[in-house]
Design a protein around this motif. Sequence first.
Motif, mmCIF file in Angstrom:
data_model
loop_
_atom_site.group_PDB
_atom_site.id
_atom_site.type_symbol
_atom_site.label_atom_id
_atom_site.label_comp_id
_atom_site.label_asym_id
_atom_site.label_seq_id
_atom_site.Cartn_x
_atom_site.Cartn_y
_atom_site.Cartn_z
ATOM 1 N N ARG A 159 1.738 8.561 -5.805
ATOM 2 C CA ARG A 159 1.043 9.789 -5.180
ATOM 3 C C ARG A 159 1.116 10.657 -6.457
ATOM 4 N N ASN B 287 -11.611 11.262 -3.264
ATOM 5 C CA ASN B 287 -10.290 11.217 -3.340
ATOM 6 C C ASN B 287 -9.477 10.650 -2.090
ATOM 7 N N TYR B 288 -10.074 9.676 -1.749
ATOM 8 C CA TYR B 288 -9.594 9.105 -0.214
ATOM 9 C C TYR B 288 -8.147 8.231 -0.615
ATOM 10 N N GLU B 289 -7.939 8.087 -1.697
ATOM 11 C CA GLU B 289 -6.822 7.425 -2.005
ATOM 12 C C GLU B 289 -5.544 8.553 -2.095
ATOM 13 N N THR C 249 2.033 2.679 -3.214
ATOM 14 C CA THR C 249 1.089 2.976 -4.262
ATOM 15 C C THR C 249 1.397 4.591 -4.508
ATOM 16 N N HIS D 125 0.775 -0.938 -0.011
ATOM 17 C CA HIS D 125 -0.123 -0.123 -0.085
ATOM 18 C C HIS D 125 0.924 1.347 0.084
ATOM 19 N N LEU E 254 -4.485 10.369 -4.270
ATOM 20 C CA LEU E 254 -3.514 10.154 -5.726
ATOM 21 C C LEU E 254 -3.797 11.480 -6.739
ATOM 22 N N TYR F 70 -9.801 3.468 -9.399
ATOM 23 C CA TYR F 70 -9.130 4.550 -8.472
ATOM 24 C C TYR F 70 -7.607 4.016 -7.966
ATOM 25 N N ARG F 71 -7.137 3.144 -8.527
ATOM 26 C CA ARG F 71 -5.818 2.724 -8.398
ATOM 27 C C ARG F 71 -4.888 3.510 -9.083
#
Length: 140
Positions: free
Chosen positions: A29, A82-84, A27, A24, A86, A130-131
């Motif tokens: 940014r 936009n919780y990820e 991932t 994780h 990214l 959303y990855r």
Amino acid sequence: MRMHKPLSLLGLALVALALLWQRHAATPRPADVQVYSATRASPTAGNRNLPSYLPPQAVETLALIANDGPFPHHQDGVVFGNYESLLPKEPRGYYHEYTVETPGAHNRGARRIITGGTPPVVYYYTDDHYRSFRRFTWQP
């Protein structure tokens, strides 16, 4: 020293969690978001000005966004959180998501266009739910 079975299972679980956390943390940014630019004169004028990675169904979604619907899914147009993290950090409500149809899918599928601003001033495409995101520009 003899280890009890529950403790060894706990140790294995902790190792698995550490590996998942490490994955994780790797991932990409916002600085890693690929940026592509294109302009578009009208939703029906063909898609030669859009990036080649966009599927044909994205043109239909962009036309619906430009005309403010009607959208085929009730989730289209909702705020994207936009919780990820990214995408660039913006106030809540800045981003909205729209479904890009996936032929043969029995649900909404994984493809989305995310817009930023009202009216939209920035567009992102994701085909992996959303990855990852690819930025592109489009002018209706």
